[in-house]
Write a protein that holds these residues in place. Structure first.
Motif, PDB file in Angstrom:
ATOM      1  N   SER A  30       0.946  -0.989  -0.097  1.00 12.10           N
ATOM      2  CA  SER A  30      -0.311   0.096   0.184  1.00 12.10           C
ATOM      3  C   SER A  30       1.012   1.200   0.003  1.00 12.10           C
ATOM      4  O   SER A  30       0.747   2.245  -0.642  1.00 12.10           O
ATOM      5  N   LYS A  33       2.126   1.996  -3.133  1.00 14.10           N
ATOM      6  CA  LYS A  33       1.110   2.299  -4.308  1.00 14.10           C
ATOM      7  C   LYS A  33       0.932   3.739  -4.243  1.00 14.10           C
ATOM      8  O   LYS A  33       0.698   4.562  -5.004  1.00 14.10           O
ATOM      9  N   LEU A  34       0.742   4.216  -2.621  1.00 16.35           N
ATOM     10  CA  LEU A  34       0.741   5.553  -2.426  1.00 16.35           C
ATOM     11  C   LEU A  34       1.762   6.613  -2.802  1.00 16.35           C
ATOM     12  O   LEU A  34       1.402   7.717  -3.499  1.00 16.35           O
ATOM     13  N   GLU A  37       2.234   7.778  -6.724  1.00 19.83           N
ATOM     14  CA  GLU A  37       1.426   8.907  -6.915  1.00 19.83           C
ATOM     15  C   GLU A  37       2.230  10.213  -6.983  1.00 19.83           C
ATOM     16  O   GLU A  37       2.138  11.147  -7.845  1.00 19.83           O
ATOM     17  N   SER A 270      -9.296   4.105  -0.179  1.00 17.19           N
ATOM     18  CA  SER A 270      -9.144   3.109  -1.368  1.00 17.19           C
ATOM     19  C   SER A 270      -7.872   2.303  -1.559  1.00 17.19           C
ATOM     20  O   SER A 270      -7.818   1.359  -2.310  1.00 17.19           O
ATOM     21  N   VAL A 271      -6.648   2.766  -1.158  1.00 17.20           N
ATOM     22  CA  VAL A 271      -5.558   2.173  -1.666  1.00 17.20           C
ATOM     23  C   VAL A 271      -4.968   1.272  -0.171  1.00 17.20           C
ATOM     24  O   VAL A 271      -4.344   0.464  -0.350  1.00 17.20           O
TER      25      VAL A 271
END
Length: 273
Positions: A30, A33-34, A37, A270-271
């Motif tokens: 996670s 993924k964050l 961005e 959501s992530v």
């Protein structure tokens, strides 16, 4: 998002603003993924979190074949202290006393002296003279934590004292901190971010901005504002210059953060796993 946001301090921002409100622990997937961005690749995230683990800010635990990271006590104390200062509504009130920390750390432990100096500046101490640091704020708890962390009790003396002259307390402040420079930085922050605030307020009202974009803007805002923790000693109102901009910057930060916070949290959830 440009690479001005270094990975390690971006992770601190995410812990402070999000992860600590969600059980304080996050799966490395996670986190990757964050941070993607913001243009950070998987390797830089893994390197940064492993460094933070070695420095005692986070700890890892395996669940099945997944690695999860949570803050250590030291990490939590740092994040709590930072959040208190970032989200404060006004300057602290003053009891009229000064805290003085003096140390004599041997030459062969110079690295320790450098570390300590960084920590003292971060906490808001100012250098009065060689190895003599002062603050008007009640930072006793932080001082004791530092002394324990670096195991330096035999090298340190800590005092509470009243200032008996030879000039007024504001002249003492001028010796220890360059508040004009800090004020200039606040002025730049206000100019840049008040413009962004009105543009984004308009976009959000028209529904023209995604949750992901709000998350990025919110994290970037906190990240930028957090830099003031390293330069602003957070002095009581009585010791500040007349045209101080710190409170206006704090009000702008607070309004902008509230504007972005709802959609940013939706994206984070959501992530987050």
């Amino acid at each position: 998002m440009d690479k001005q946001f270094n990975t390690r301090s971006m992770i601190f921002t995410l812990y402070g603003d999000y992860i600590r409100h969600y059980g304080d622990v996050i799966w490395i997937g996670s986190l990757i993924k964050l941070l993607k961005e913001f243009g950070h690749n998987e390797q830089s995230v893994r390197t940064a979190i492993s460094r933070m683990s070695k420095q005692g800010w986070v700890q890892s635990e395996k669940r099945g074949n997944k690695s999860y990271y949570s803050l250590t006590d030291q990490g939590r104390a740092r994040i709590d202290e930072a959040s208190k200062r970032i989200y404060k509504s006004e300057s602290p009130s003053w009891d009229g006393m000064w805290r003085i920390l003096v140390y004599t750390i041997p030459e062969d432990q110079r690295h320790l002296r450098d570390e300590l100096r960084k920590e003292l500046v971060w906490s808001g101490f100012g250098l009065l003279s060689n190895s003599c640091w002062i603050t008007p704020n009640p930072l006793d708890e932080q001082v004791h934590r530092l002394i324990d962390k670096y195991d330096i009790s035999s090298y340190v003396s800590f005092f509470h004292a009243s200032y008996e002259g030879m000039s007024d307390p504001k002249s003492l402040v001028e010796k220890c901190w360059d508040l004009d420079e800090v004020n200039q930085k606040y002025s730049e922050f206000i100019k840049e971010y008040s413009e962004k605030y009105y543009i984004d307020k308009n976009k959000i009202e028209k529904g023209e901005i995604s949750d992901g974009a709000c998350f990025m803007k919110c994290a970037a805002l906190v990240h930028e504002y957090r830099k003031f923790l390293f330069v602003d000693p957070d002095l009581p109102a009585e010791l500040l210059p007349d045209q101080w901009l710190g409170d206006s910057a704090a009000a702008l930060f607070s309004d902008y953060h509230k504007l972005l916070d709802g959609p940013a949290i939706r994206f984070f959830e959501s992530v987050f796993e």
